[in-house]
Design an enzyme around this catalytic site. Sequence first.
Site, mmCIF file in Angstrom:
data_model
loop_
_atom_site.group_PDB
_atom_site.id
_atom_site.type_symbol
_atom_site.label_atom_id
_atom_site.label_comp_id
_atom_site.label_asym_id
_atom_site.label_seq_id
_atom_site.Cartn_x
_atom_site.Cartn_y
_atom_site.Cartn_z
ATOM 1 N N GLU A 70 116.568 -42.862 79.590
ATOM 2 C CA GLU A 70 117.950 -42.587 79.999
ATOM 3 C C GLU A 70 118.628 -41.551 79.107
ATOM 4 O O GLU A 70 119.367 -40.698 79.593
ATOM 5 C CB GLU A 70 118.764 -43.879 80.023
ATOM 6 C CG GLU A 70 118.364 -44.851 81.144
ATOM 7 C CD GLU A 70 117.094 -45.622 80.846
ATOM 8 O OE1 GLU A 70 116.624 -45.593 79.687
ATOM 9 O OE2 GLU A 70 116.542 -46.249 81.781
ATOM 10 N N HIS A 74 121.665 -56.183 85.119
ATOM 11 C CA HIS A 74 121.811 -55.518 86.414
ATOM 12 C C HIS A 74 123.210 -55.678 86.990
ATOM 13 O O HIS A 74 123.434 -55.339 88.146
ATOM 14 C CB HIS A 74 120.792 -56.069 87.415
ATOM 15 C CG HIS A 74 119.381 -55.701 87.111
ATOM 16 N ND1 HIS A 74 118.681 -56.279 86.087
ATOM 17 C CD2 HIS A 74 118.529 -54.800 87.681
ATOM 18 C CE1 HIS A 74 117.450 -55.766 86.042
ATOM 19 N NE2 HIS A 74 117.346 -54.864 87.000
#
Lengths: 330, 374
Positions: A61, A130
Amino acid sequence: MSTTLTFAKALNTALADEMESDSTVVVFGEDVGPLGGVFRITDGLTARFGEERCFDTPLAESGIMGMAIGMAMNGLRPVVEMQFDAFAYPAFEQVVSHVAKMPNRTKGKVKLPMVIRIPYAGGIGGVEHHCDSSESYYAHTPGLTVVAPATVQDAYTMLRDAIRHPDPVVFLEPKKLYWSKEDLELESLRESVGSFGRAVVAREGSDATLIAYGPSVSTALNAAAAAAEEGRSLEVIDVRSIVPFDDETVAASVRKTGRAVVIAEAPGFASVASEIVARVQERCFHSLAAPVLRVTGFDIPYPAPKLEQFYLPSVDRILDAVDDLQWEDA
Amino acid sequence: MQDPSRRSDLDHEATAESYMLPSGQPVQLVDPDGRHVHNDKYPLPDGEALLAAYRELVVGRRVNDQANALVRQGRMAVYPSSHGQEACQVAAAVCIDKQDWLFPTYRDTVAVLARGVDPIQALTLLRGDWHSGYDPYEHNVSIQATPLATQLLHAVGVAHAAKLKGENTVVVAMCGDGATSEGDFHEALNFAAVFHVPVVFFVQNNQYAISVPLHHQTVAPSLAHKAIGYGMPGERVDGNDLAALLSVLGKAVERARDGGGPALVEAHTYRMQSHTNADDATRYRKDDEVQQWVPKDPIQRMRTYLTDLNLLDEEVEKNIAEKAETVAAAMRDGLNAESEVDPEDLFRYVFTEKTSQLREQAAKLRDELSRESA
């Protein structure tokens, strides 16, 4: 001609339309290529625009974010996908130290027109990492424009606006809305230019104001509908743009109703919800009939799927808060 | 997009390993006594090129000395000296062309200057007037990065965009030995290799990350060896040998420009002074270690070599010294002048268009200031 679109398809259409009209727009991230993203937001883009315009990266990321900075420096408009809210944290240094600061450090010589798309917040039964509501981290960082659409139409228009925006935009996509549907007049929307920094009145009312954004707007609207059955008229403000924040629309509504509840999924401590409360108190003190209240997530890590129903702001919890707004002399 | 698995160089190399492995010893073309050392792989740059770079070397040393003095005089907040590393600094700047990009760290002021940036603009960051003082697009020099290794990814992004746009651009991305431990270093090398972009990663291994010695940073055979894991060539070079640096970096840049992809070059050098003026290097290293590096000084050996070539004599030396003195004088004059900062700048560059919140805050500050001056 109106078209029925899901929130996800509206985002996909916005990406495709901007890639079509601006050849400098490039989309990349993890699994966004042939797979079309884990939520299919980038579905078909590689096939249509080629793998130079929509491509998969190695799984890193910070790498995605740092590379996007350089690409924006060199004249492209990167739109990067962070696969899930909490998976964006490895990129946090790049976001906070460079995305947010480089235009400032260079006195505006380096512009970073880029969009950081983050599927965020809960309500979908996702397991850990999540479902985070991470907006406060970004909103607290000067230099970042932070927006969260709550309708299919805003998903489309705000993502197009984000891509055209001259500054970096953190674009928060409420995951639980991906499958919601609306009829859109796409042709006319293509001409409409939304504006960051503008909230909208999602439902008019006169007794109290519910202030929400992203995934909480639909909950607030449901609460307002339920309250109406009990004879209470609640106005709902969809904040839309967290940074910049539309003080005017929010304050105008609270001055009208004299009461307000702020609703957000994120833990309430040191949050965007707290900031909104403070801003409302500063501006509307003399119009207020009651303290401004918050209905937020608890101050805990996002819970496991079987527990999230107890965590998320619910219609009942919102109505309870509304009941607490000192109505006795009303 | 190019097939990332394409490795044209492999076609005429025996094995991937022989192509990627760095030399057994750092490449050296001019030894500390100023004598040429033959190397089959790396030709010696011609004398005129070396003389031009030598000028920058001498200027760079003078810049380091002057900056240290200005900190002592309270004219600058801090200066991370590159004394002893000037050959790396100069080589990084002159191994690339005008359209190429340089990504420097906070210690790379001399490289930034060698690239043509005005000294006062370059020192704005370290003086404390603003977080960066120059327009990166004027000389294709990114801002001097203070977080470690983060800029390497920006370099990869610039290179990737250049490739997508069909530009003939190579990017030299600088970092120190400490930065090779950061995650972004690894992500940058991996991205650069996977996307096969024209970036030369240039590690100045000056043996210490502030106080932590190299052996506590890594146990790899060398920092250049790290390249192999990412599928790119690594090379190590004597970082105090201007000729070797120009040759090795030049080859890596040329290879990148020809579509050969990224490379990692590790320069073995030494930070002769403290990390910054705030640091006390005697707490973590012995003076006899520092003294071992004195005879390896990049300036002295190049002076001997160029003198033997008859390219350098007293008169040329005098001209170079005068140029260095001119730069130093401009630094003194510029930094001795009171700098003017505009409080309104606080709000000017946060967003392209000020938010209503920032307009309110700017008005509040204006009001405070007008009441103070009244």
